[in-house]
Design an enzyme around this catalytic site. Structure first.
Site, short mmCIF file in Angstrom:
data_model
loop_
_atom_site.label_atom_id
_atom_site.label_comp_id
_atom_site.label_asym_id
_atom_site.label_seq_id
_atom_site.Cartn_x
_atom_site.Cartn_y
_atom_site.Cartn_z
N GLN A 191 50.77 26.64 33.86
CA GLN A 191 49.71 25.67 34.14
C GLN A 191 49.44 24.81 32.90
OE1 GLN A 191 47.35 29.22 36.20
NE2 GLN A 191 46.03 27.44 36.04
N PHE A 222 46.59 30.36 39.82
CA PHE A 222 45.28 31.02 39.95
C PHE A 222 44.68 31.39 38.60
CE2 PHE A 222 47.88 32.28 43.71
CZ PHE A 222 47.27 31.44 44.62
N GLU A 226 47.63 30.09 32.94
CA GLU A 226 46.94 29.16 32.05
C GLU A 226 47.26 29.49 30.60
OE1 GLU A 226 42.71 28.41 32.72
OE2 GLU A 226 42.51 27.60 30.70
N ARG A 304 31.70 31.04 30.49
CA ARG A 304 31.43 30.59 31.85
C ARG A 304 30.61 31.62 32.62
NH1 ARG A 304 32.76 26.33 35.26
NH2 ARG A 304 34.29 25.30 33.94
N ARG A 336 40.86 32.09 38.79
CA ARG A 336 40.02 31.27 39.67
C ARG A 336 38.53 31.68 39.61
NH1 ARG A 336 42.27 30.10 45.76
NH2 ARG A 336 41.39 28.04 46.03
N PHE A 338 36.94 31.97 36.67
CA PHE A 338 36.91 32.02 35.21
C PHE A 338 35.61 32.64 34.68
CE2 PHE A 338 37.38 29.86 30.97
CZ PHE A 338 38.72 30.07 30.76
N THR A 433 34.59 24.11 29.89
CA THR A 433 33.38 24.32 29.09
C THR A 433 33.60 23.88 27.64
OG1 THR A 433 34.02 26.61 28.71
CG2 THR A 433 32.57 26.18 30.57
N ALA A 502 40.36 24.84 35.68
CA ALA A 502 38.94 24.51 35.71
C ALA A 502 38.57 23.60 36.89
CB ALA A 502 38.51 23.88 34.39
N GLU A 705 38.04 26.01 42.59
CA GLU A 705 37.45 27.32 42.35
C GLU A 705 36.19 27.64 43.15
OE1 GLU A 705 37.66 26.33 38.09
OE2 GLU A 705 38.29 28.40 37.84
N1 LUZ Z 1 39.91 27.17 31.68
C1 LUZ Z 1 39.39 26.81 30.49
C2 LUZ Z 1 39.16 27.23 32.78
O1 LUZ Z 1 40.11 26.81 29.50
N2 LUZ Z 1 38.11 26.46 30.42
C3 LUZ Z 1 37.29 26.46 31.48
O2 LUZ Z 1 36.13 26.13 31.37
C4 LUZ Z 1 37.83 26.88 32.72
N3 LUZ Z 1 37.07 26.95 33.80
C5 LUZ Z 1 37.59 27.36 34.93
C6 LUZ Z 1 38.92 27.70 34.98
N4 LUZ Z 1 39.69 27.62 33.92
MO1 MOS Z 2 42.01 28.41 36.12
S1 MOS Z 2 40.95 30.12 36.30
O1 MOS Z 2 41.29 27.09 36.65
O2 MOS Z 2 43.43 28.46 35.38
#
Ligand code: LUZ
Ligand code: MOS
Length: 754
Positions: A191, A222, A226, A304, A336, A338, A433, A502, A705
């Site tokens: 991602q 999901f 990331e 979060r 998902r 977070f 965030t 996010a 999400e």
């Molecule tokens: N990833 C991130 C996220 O790095 N920062 C966020 O605030 C976030 N929020 C939701 C899902 N992934």
């Molecule tokens: Mo996400 S939990 O938006 O990679």
């Protein structure tokens, strides 16, 4: 518009990492992961593996050319274990062979001698030992200590949520290919191409401009890709540099499940205080986050949790403290929601417990405390609230009085089956965030035949972002979507990208596409004005035709593009978007971190088989704040998927580590995910129509999400069904509510008379 990938998926033509045609001479990798969760490495014997037929070489930490480090937020995660191992599955060696089979056989010949050290899997125990990833953080509003004296009802308790396996259908993987001039191309199922680029740069010692990280598409992410796609890419890149040949590693399912982190389990303590009118005055909560063995994204996830700890409610006095606790599990990561869902579950548990003690319906407390526009969140941002609107519309539209009556009558006339219902309001903040991550770029080329190519930092992982990008370009340019192609992303085409995460991918990248296309359109209008000899203000492009003062001319899109080219006007644009107006001060824990919030309310009905502890989720009926959906098929798909994934987390998916830190639920026969039989018979989704302006692309609010959290309602509906059978059940707030736990609850302290 249909999802543009639908046909490719159905025909099996979509290209995932494992579908990329292999280059001749490609070698295959397989990782050896630590067999124990915590220990001191006495010896690592790779000699038998090295001798195995087909094996080219075996890499360990000694072969890392740059730094043996892949931690993103905090540098606390070695790629390969050196002296210590910190979790089961931690990479210790990487075998390269001529076939996948040979590589995997050789992994089986590696022997590690590890002196075991104490294993901690419980976050509270870690916190007691002072094993924290970062110092604790506290969000405050009002004065909680003062407020308790004003409360008529004060309820305390504990709530636990377990982890969740991402179970992307495509497992993790990477394919590194050497290029000329010391450049590496790495195909990665990620991602976050830029995160992979940074990690690979660190371990290889190569500068970022020597790393072309390419992503075709993902079979699901999901959150699991990331931050955790970095390992495989780093391993393949190192191997590729060592042997000078392409190296691929597509991780088998069980290894993926063992080696990767999951949703963070949380254990939490709450104390809630209400006045005589059931207004929540005070809420104090302490979160113990099970971060696993390294930071990964845990600090951001923790944040979060704090942002969403009061869900859709206004509470004037709040103190929320969160500990990120280091344990000997694989580093837990984005999933998902977070951390948001974990925070929301606790306040919903606090409200449910209060309602149970007072003998009232939790919905009374929930509804009375929904926040209004202008109420501030504990982090200082004022709400632009749709909470009441969603709740009220759901009550009216789905005729809640009738649902209640049906549940009561059913329970009255059944002994061994009971129904329960619950409301689940959701409020989710949209933006990373971390303010700096809220930026994106788009590259748009118009070719001389009128066709358009759009590249952004967005990664298509099944969420339909490519379809949305195509819609943005076609709408802004007012041309047939068939003239627009969306190119997959790579760090050579789009630099310094934020992850596709996010829920913000379509907003951030879509705004950048909108800006790029708007600029190209501006130039084209000038060209049209000159060609037609009229004022530029009179020019408009509509449905592929140039109009002058509303009247179609004989100049169409293609002619216009050619005219621009002939006049040497640029037909390309690279645009940069940064969300305006957002900021956050982590010293004060106050600011305006979110571009906007997404709201919704779900009403969940479930039926419990009180003899067996089995259950069904009968209906999830939702009113959802889409803003103005730009693609209702895709958005509804996201909501249905989110709901089912949320129900899975809350009811059946049980990640089980034993006390030695070994994952016991490491296959699909021991880890139960929702299948078509566990999908609610009814999922109704209705839109809340609002005219309010917002920062979403085309006012179409982010949808990735927020719907997952509707699934939390399934837990409380089931809990109510159990209590309808056994009012004296003392059920811990512990998710998932598996059939085993349901059965224990049904017969807890129960004097069976029937
Ligand atoms: N990833 C991130 C996220 O790095 N920062 C966020 O605030 C976030 N929020 C939701 C899902 N992934
Ligand atoms: Mo996400 S939990 O938006 O990679």
């Amino acid at each position: 518009m249909k999802n543009i990938d639908a046909i490719g998926h159905v025909r099996g033509e979509s290209i995932y990492l494992d579908d990329i045609p292999l280059i001749q001479g490609t070698l295959f990798g397989a990782a050896y992961g630590s067999p124990v969760a915590h220990g001191f490495i006495r010896a690592l014997d790779i000699s038998a593996a090295e001798q195995h037929p087909g094996v080219v070489c075996v890499l360990t930490y000694r072969d890392v050319r740059g730094e043996n480090q892949i931690g993103g937020i905090i540098p606390d995660e070695p790629l390969f274990a050196e002296q210590h191992v910190h979790f089961c599955g931690m990479p210790m060696a990487f075998v390269i062979a001529v076939s996948e089979k040979a590589a995997r056989e050789a992994v089986g010949m590696i022997k590690a001698e590890i002196e075991p050290l104490p294993v901690i899997t419980d976050p509270r125990e870690a916190q007691t030992n002072g094993a924290l990833i970062i110092p604790p953080r506290t969000f405050r509003l009002g004065d909680v200590d003062e407020a308790w004296s004003l409360c008529t009802h004060i309820v305390e308790g504990r709530a636990d949520t377990n982890g969740q396996e991402h179970l992307y259908i495509e497992t993790q993987g990477a394919y590194a290919i050497p290029q000329e001039n010391n450049v590496l191309r790495v195909y990665s199922s990620t991602q976050a191409p830029t995160a992979v680029q940074r990690a690979v740069a660190k371990v290889t010692g190569l500068p970022m401009h020597a790393l072309d990280i390419s992503v075709t598409r993902l079979g699901g992410g999901f959150g699991g890709k990331e931050d955790q796609a970095n390992v495989w890419a780093a391993l393949c890149a190192l191997a590729c540099m060592r042997v000078g040949k392409p190296v691929k590693y597509s991780v088998p399912r069980t290894e993926d499940m063992i080696m990767t982190g999951k949703r963070h389990p949380y254990s939490s303590d709450f104390k809630i205080g209400l006045d005589k009118d059931l207004k929540i005055l005070a809420y104090e909560v302490t979160f113990y986050q099970n971060a696993g063995a390294a930071a990964d994204l845990s600090p951001a996830v923790l944040e979060r949790t704090l942002f969403h700890c009061t869900n859709s409610y206004f509470v004037p006095h709040v103190r929320a403290t969160a500990y990120s606790c280091r344990t000997h599990l694989p580093p837990n990561t984005a999933f998902r929601g977070f951390g948001g869902p974990q925070g929301m579950f606790v306040i919903e548990a606090a409200i449910a417990k209060t309602a149970e003690i007072l003998g009232i319906d939790a919905a009374v407390i929930q509804k009375r405390n929904l926040h209004q526009t202008g109420d501030t969140f504990p982090y200082g941002q004022p709400a632009e609230s749709e909470a009441h609107a969603c709740w009220q519309k759901a009550e009216d539209l789905y005729v809640v009085t009738a649902i209640r009556k049906e549940v009561e009558e059913f329970n009255h006339s059944h002994i061994l089956f009971k129904k329960g219902m619950a409301f689940m309001p959701v409020c989710f903040g949209i933006s990373f965030t971390k303010t700096l991550m809220n930026q994106a770029r788009a590259l748009v080329h118009v070719y001389t035949d009128g066709s358009v190519l759009v590249t952004t930092g967005a990664v298509e992982m099944g969420q339909g972002v490519n379809t949305k990008m195509m819609q943005v370009a076609a709408t802004v340019l007012s041309i047939d979507p068939g003239l627009v192609k969306i190119q997959s992303t790579s760090t050579y085409k789009i630099a310094n990208t934020s992850p596709s995460a996010a829920s913000a991918t379509a907003d951030l990248n879509g705004k950048a596409v909108q800006m790029a296309c708007t600029e190209i359109l501006r130039r084209l209008k000038e060209v049209a004005a000159r060609e037609l000899g009229v004022a530029v203000e009179l020019i408009e492009l509509k449905k592929g035709m140039v109009r002058v003062d509303g009247v179609p001319s004989d100049m169409d899109w293609k002619k216009l593009v050619l005219a621009a080219f002939a006049r040497r006007v640029s037909l390309s644009e690279h645009a940069h978007y940064a969300t305006p107006g957002i900021h956050f001060d982590p010293e004060k824990e106050k600011g305006h971190p979110f571009a906007y919030h997404v709201y919704g309310t779900a009403i969940v009905v479930a039926t419990m088989d009180c003899l067996r502890g089995r259950y069904t989720i009968d209906a999830v009926r939702v009113v959802h704040d889409f803003g103005v959906s730009m693609n209702s098929l895709i958005d509804k798909g996201q909501i249905e998927g989110g709901i089912v994934q949320g129900i899975g987390w809350m009811t059946m998916e049980e990640v089980l580590y034993d006390t030695s830190g070994r994952l016991r639920s490491n296959t699909l026969s021991t880890y139960k995910v929702p299948d078509i039989y566990s999908v609610p018979e009814e999922i109704s989704i209705e839109a809340l129509h609002t005219e309010r302006d917002n920062l979403a692309i085309f006012r179409s609010k982010a949808v990735g999400e927020p719907p997952l959290m509707y699934g939390i309602g399934a837990y409380f509906a089931l809990r109510n069904a159990i209590r309808a059978f056994n009012p004296s059940a003392d059920l811990p707030f512990s998710a998932p509510l598996t059939p085993e736990k349901a059965l224990m609850g049904l017969y807890d302290k129960q004097h069976v008379t029937a």
